[in-house]
Write an enzyme that holds these catalytic residues in place. Structure first.
Site, short mmCIF file in Angstrom:
data_model
loop_
_atom_site.label_atom_id
_atom_site.label_comp_id
_atom_site.label_asym_id
_atom_site.label_seq_id
_atom_site.Cartn_x
_atom_site.Cartn_y
_atom_site.Cartn_z
N SER A 58 -5.92 -0.83 -1.43
CA SER A 58 -5.44 0.19 -0.49
C SER A 58 -4.32 1.07 -1.04
CB SER A 58 -4.96 -0.47 0.80
OG SER A 58 -6.07 -0.86 1.58
N LYS A 61 -4.86 4.77 -1.07
CA LYS A 61 -4.59 5.65 0.06
C LYS A 61 -3.40 6.57 -0.16
CE LYS A 61 -6.90 2.41 3.08
NZ LYS A 61 -6.79 1.10 3.71
N SER A 123 -2.77 1.67 7.33
CA SER A 123 -3.73 1.43 6.24
C SER A 123 -5.16 1.45 6.75
CB SER A 123 -3.44 0.10 5.52
OG SER A 123 -4.05 0.05 4.27
N LYS A 224 3.21 1.78 -0.45
CA LYS A 224 1.92 1.28 0.02
C LYS A 224 1.56 -0.07 -0.60
CE LYS A 224 -1.67 1.93 2.57
NZ LYS A 224 -1.78 0.45 2.66
#
Length: 384
Positions: A58, A61, A123, A224
C-alpha cells in the site's frame, strides 16, 4: 592514476583520518529493505538494498495520491469533482474484498477530495480503483500514468501495475525511490501533505484510524504503511526535529508490531546517529602537488567546490581521504586547471568526490632546464 594518502589538518576538527578502508554498515536493521534520507539535500544517509526494486504494497498509494495532486495542479480535475463507484471497485476494494477499504458501495458518488482522504488515511483500495476508473478510464491506464509520471520525476525503479498496491507480478519500486517520492510529495504539495497527519477519517458511519504507527512519535507527520504476505510489513515515514526533516523507508518486517518498533528505532537513529558535514574550499589546506618539467617543482591546489559528506557519526572517526591525480602533473599548468579530485570514503557509504584545481600558473622549463631535470631523473632511477 597517481594516488597520495594525506592527513588534512583543516579537517581534523570534523573527523579523524585513518587509512582503513570502508567495510560494513555502522548499523543494521531486520528490514529486508531500508533507507534513511536527509530531506533538505535528498542525500541517502543509510541504505540496505535501497536501490533494489521491491514490492511496496500500500505504499504504492503515495504515487496514486501524487498523480491526483498533479492532475489537480494541471487543471484536469478539481477536488469537488464527483466519481461514481462501480461494482468492480466495490468487489475488489470494498468490504467484499477483505482488504483495506474506505467503505464505499456501488453508485456512491464521493468527491475527489473525499477519495483522496480515503486513500491517504484509510488506505482504501476501493478509493484507489474509483480514482483510476474515473480519471483514466481504467485502473490499468491510471497505473500506466502513475509509472510514466514517476519516470518523468526520476524514479526509475518504478513499475506500477495498479493503483492499490495489491499483489501483481512485476509491481515494484525501490526503497530509495519511495523516499524520493515522499520528498516530492512534501515539497510539491504541502497543502495536501497535511492530510497524511490526520489521525482518522470517516466515510458515512465507517471510521478508520490512520495506520501510521509513528504519528505519535515526536515530529512525525506522515506518510504511508504497506503490507502484503509477499512483501511483509513496510512503512515510509517523515519527521521534523529542530528544523531538520528526515525520511525513512523500511520493508519486509514480519509483524505489525515489528514495523512499529523498527520504524521508531530507525527514525530515532535518523536524527541521533546520522549527519551531514559541509567542507568549504577555504577551510581545507591541501598539500602542494609535484610538477614535472615546471619552473616551479610544486603547485598549490585547492577544492574547486564545497564537499557535502553524509554518514553515521561514528564513521567520521574512520574516514579515508586521498588526492587522486588524473595523471602526473606536467607543466605548463594554468591557475584553475583541474588536476585531480579529493576522495573521502566513510564506512558504509560510497566515496564522495570533489574536483581539485591548481591555484597558480606553472610555466614550462626551457630546453636546458628540461635536459637537467631529465638527467636528474635518470640518475635517481639508477640509485640502488
Amino acid at each position: 592514476m597517481q594516488r597520495r594518502n594525506l592527513i588534512l589538518a583543516a579537517l581534523t576538527c570534523l573527523f579523524s583520518l585513518v587509512a582503513t578502508p570502508a567495510t560494513a554498515q555502522i548499523i543494521d536493521t531486520p528490514a529486508s529493505h531500508a533507507v534513511i534520507m536527509d530531506y533538505t539535500t535528498g542525500e541517502i544517509l543509510f541504505s540496505k538494498n535501497g536501490d533494489e526494486p521491491m514490492i511496496p504494497a500500500s505504499m504504492t498509494k503515495m504515487m496514486t495520491a501524487y498523480l491526483v495532486f498533479d492532475m489537480i495542479n494541471r487543471g484536469e480535475i478539481s477536488l469537488t469533482d464527483r466519481l461514481t463507484v462501480s461494482e468492480d471497485a466495490w468487489r475488489r476494494g470494498g468490504f467484499p474484498s477483505g482488504t483495506s477499504t474506505m467503505g464505499l458501495v456501488p453508485k456512491d458518488t464521493p468527491t475527489v477530495e473525499e477519495l483522496l482522504h480515503g486513500v491517504i488515511i484509510m488506505s482504501g483500495n476501493d478509493a484507489c480503483i474509483v480514482l483510476g476508473e474515473g480519471l483514466a478510464g481504467s485502473e490499468e491506464a491510471f497505473a500506466k500514468r502513475m509509472t510514466d509520471l514517476a519516470h518523468e520525476k526520476g524514479l526509475k525503479s518504478v513499475n506500477f501495475l495498479n493503483a492499490t498496491g495489491l499483489e501483481a507480478v512485476g509491481h515494484v519500486i525501490s526503497a530509495a525511490d519511495l523516499a524520493r517520492l515522499a520528498k516530492m510529495t512534501i515539497e510539491d504539495y504541502p497543502q495536501y501533505y497535511e492530510w497524511y497527519d490526520d489521525p482518522s477519517y470517516s466515510w458515512r458511519e465507517y471510521t478508520q484510524p490512520n495506520r501510521n504507527p509513528l504519528l505519535e512519535v515526536a515530529g512525525a507527520d506522515g506518510l504511508k504503511t504497506g503490507h502484503l504476505e509477499a512483501a511483509g510489513y513496510g512503512l515510509t515515514a517523515s519527521a521534523v526535529r529542530d528544523g531538520v526533516r528526515r525520511i525513512i523507508v523500511i520493508n519486509g518486517l514480519p509483524t505489525k508490531a515489528a514495523r512499529a518498533s523498527e520504524g521508531e528505532r530507525m527514525m530515532r537513529l535518523a536524527f541521533q546517529s546520522y549527519e551531514l558535514k559541509t567542507i568549504a574550499p577555504e577551510s581545507v589546506a591541501l598539500p602542494e602537488q609535484k610538477v614535472w618539467l615546471g619552473q616551479q617543482g610544486l603547485v598549490p591546489v585547492s577544492l574547486a567546490e564545497p564537499m557535502l559528506i553524509a554518514g553515521h557519526k561514528a564513521a567520521f572517526e574512520k574516514a579515508k581521504t586521498e588526492i587522486v591525480l588524473e595523471k602526473p602533473l606536467e607543466a605548463p599548468i594554468k591557475k584553475g586547471d583541474r588536476v585531480g579530485k579529493l576522495v573521502v570514503t566513510l564506512e558504509g557509504r560510497p566515496p564522495v568526490e570533489a574536483p581539485v584545481i591548481a591555484e597558480a600558473d606553472v610555466k614550462k622549463l626551457g630546453f636546458f632546464g628540461r635536459a637537467v631535470e631529465g638527467l636528474s631523473a635518470m640518475i635517481s632511477g639508477n640509485d640502488g
